[in-house]
Motif scaffolding. Structure first.
Motif, PDB file in Angstrom:
ATOM      1  N   GLY A 180       0.804  -1.203   0.000  1.00 51.53           N
ATOM      2  CA  GLY A 180       0.000   0.000   0.000  1.00 51.53           C
ATOM      3  C   GLY A 180       0.843   1.262   0.000  1.00 51.53           C
ATOM      4  N   PRO A 181       0.175   2.426   0.055  1.00 49.64           N
ATOM      5  CA  PRO A 181       0.904   3.691   0.101  1.00 49.64           C
ATOM      6  C   PRO A 181       1.853   3.751   1.289  1.00 49.64           C
ATOM      7  CG  PRO A 181      -1.444   4.052  -0.280  1.00 49.64           C
ATOM      8  CD  PRO A 181      -1.284   2.602   0.055  1.00 49.64           C
ATOM      9  N   HIS A 182       2.984   4.402   1.088  1.00 51.61           N
ATOM     10  CA  HIS A 182       4.017   4.626   2.111  1.00 51.61           C
ATOM     11  C   HIS A 182       4.870   3.393   2.399  1.00 51.61           C
ATOM     12  CE1 HIS A 182       2.152   8.510   2.789  1.00 51.61           C
ATOM     13  NE2 HIS A 182       0.983   7.903   2.954  1.00 51.61           N
ATOM     14  N   ASP A 183       4.734   2.340   1.602  1.00 49.41           N
ATOM     15  CA  ASP A 183       5.608   1.173   1.762  1.00 49.41           C
ATOM     16  C   ASP A 183       6.933   1.470   1.064  1.00 49.41           C
ATOM     17  OD1 ASP A 183       6.870  -1.282   1.849  1.00 49.41           O
ATOM     18  OD2 ASP A 183       5.685  -2.114   0.204  1.00 49.41           O
ATOM     19  N   ARG A 218       8.550  -3.913  -2.709  1.00 49.70           N
ATOM     20  CA  ARG A 218       8.178  -5.294  -3.018  1.00 49.70           C
ATOM     21  C   ARG A 218       6.863  -5.357  -3.791  1.00 49.70           C
ATOM     22  NH1 ARG A 218       8.959  -7.783   2.925  1.00 49.70           N
ATOM     23  NH2 ARG A 218       7.770  -5.879   3.352  1.00 49.70           N
ATOM     24  N   PHE A 219       5.950  -4.429  -3.501  1.00 53.69           N
ATOM     25  CA  PHE A 219       4.716  -4.306  -4.275  1.00 53.69           C
ATOM     26  C   PHE A 219       4.773  -3.061  -5.160  1.00 53.69           C
ATOM     27  CE2 PHE A 219       0.263  -3.030  -4.901  1.00 53.69           C
ATOM     28  CZ  PHE A 219      -0.324  -4.222  -5.274  1.00 53.69           C
ATOM     29  N   ALA A 227      -1.804  -2.458   4.316  1.00 50.31           N
ATOM     30  CA  ALA A 227      -1.521  -2.063   5.700  1.00 50.31           C
ATOM     31  C   ALA A 227      -2.743  -1.442   6.377  1.00 50.31           C
ATOM     32  CB  ALA A 227      -0.352  -1.077   5.729  1.00 50.31           C
ATOM     33  N   ARG A 228      -3.587  -0.774   5.599  1.00 52.80           N
ATOM     34  CA  ARG A 228      -4.780  -0.141   6.169  1.00 52.80           C
ATOM     35  C   ARG A 228      -5.813  -1.187   6.582  1.00 52.80           C
ATOM     36  NH1 ARG A 228      -5.335   3.557   0.962  1.00 52.80           N
ATOM     37  NH2 ARG A 228      -4.795   1.486   0.128  1.00 52.80           N
TER      38      ARG A 228
END
Length: 240
Positions: free
Chosen positions: A86-89, A93-94, A129-130
Motif C-alpha cells: 500500500g501507500p508509504h511502503d 516489493r509491491f 496495511a490499512r
C-alpha cells in the motif's frame, strides 16, 4: 527481539487490558506445504540469547510471541501478517510492480517490455496495511485473544490477476508483458524476491507454501481485504 518484547510486556501487564504483538508468517519452520495455519510448527532458537535479526528473523518473532503469551496469558494477541503493501511502503516489493506498469517513467533504466515470471497461476498473498490496521483495532475492541495469520485469503489472487490489474491501471502507459520461464530468470541470475519482487521460484521447494497461508481464522474474526485495484490505485497516487 524477545528481550525487549518481554520487558515491554512485563511493564505493561499491570496497566493495560491486553497486549497485541505484530508478528510475521515468517515464524513457520516449514513453508514447503500450502495451508499452514496457526497450529503449524514455528521456529525455535538454538541460542535463546541471540539477537541476530537478519539471520534468525522467523524464530525471533516466534520467541517474541511466546514472551507476550507467557506474560499476558489469555490477554495476549499475536497477529502474523503476510507481506505489507500500500501507500508509504518503502520496500518496493509491491510498489515496484505498480511503478513498472502505471508510472514506467519512474524506472527509466527498465524501458521496454516488463519481465514477469511464469506461471500465471502462481498464488500471491499480501495485506494492505490499512486493512491490517483496521483488523488489529477491531481485535482489541472485541477483547480477542490468541494467534491469527493475517493476510489475504489463500487462492484469492495470482500473478496473472495482478498483471491484468496492473495493465488495466496503466492503460496506454503500461509496457508490453514478457512472461518469462523460471529457468531463464535463474540463468540470468535474477534474484528471487529482491531482483524481481513477489517471485519465489517453484523450484524453491522449502518456500512453496509461503504465498498460500491459511488465514481463515482471521477472516472469520473480521479481517477484510480491499480489492486489488484499490491498493494499486492508491499506491500509484503515492508513488507519483
Amino acid at each position: 527481539v524477545p528481550r525487549m518484547v518481554r520487558a515491554s510486556a512485563e511493564l505493561l501487564a499491570p496497566r493495560v487490558g491486553r497486549y497485541l504483538f505484530v508478528s510475521s508468517i515468517s515464524v513457520f519452520t516449514d513453508a514447503s506445504k500450502a495451508g499452514l495455519d496457526e497450529s503449524s510448527p514455528v521456529g525455535v532458537l538454538e541460542d535463546p540469547a541471540t539477537e541476530e535479526v537478519g539471520k534468525h528473523y522467523g524464530p525471533l518473532k516466534a520467541a517474541c510471541e511466546n514472551a507476550v503469551t507467557e506474560v499476558f496469558g489469555d490477554r495476549a494477541l499475536n497477529v502474523r501478517p503476510g507481506l505489507f503493501v500500500g501507500p508509504h511502503d518503502p520496500t518496493d516489493r509491491f510498489g515496484y510492480w505498480v511503478a513498472r506498469f502505471v508510472h514506467p517513467r519512474l524506472l527509466p533504466d527498465r524501458a521496454g517490455a516488463a519481465v514477469v515470471p511464469l506461471p500465471e497461476g502462481r498464488p500471491l498473498q499480501w495485506i494492505d496495511a490499512r486493512d491490517l490496521a483496521a483488523f488489529l483495532l477491531d481485535l482489541v475492541a472485541a477483547s480477542a485473544a490468541g494467534t491469527y495469520n493475517a493476510t489475504s485469503p489463500a487462492g484469492q489472487w495470482t500473478m496473472g490477476m495482478l498483471i491484468d490489474a496492473l495493465v488495466a491501471a496503466g492503460g496506454a502507459a503500461a509496457p508490453r508483458v514478457a512472461w518469462t520461464d523460471e529457468a531463464t530468470l535463474l540463468e540470468h541470475k535474477v534474484a528471487p524476491w529482491t531482483g524481481l519482487p513477489l517471485w519465489i521460484p517453484t523450484s524453491f521447494a522449502e518456500e512453496a507454501g509461503f504465498m498460500d497461508i491459511d488465514c481463515r481464522k482471521a477472516h472469520a474474526a473480521g479481517l477484510r481485504t480491499r480489492p486489488m485495484s484499490r491498493t494499486i490505485a492508491d499506491t500509484a497516487i503515492w508513488l507519483a
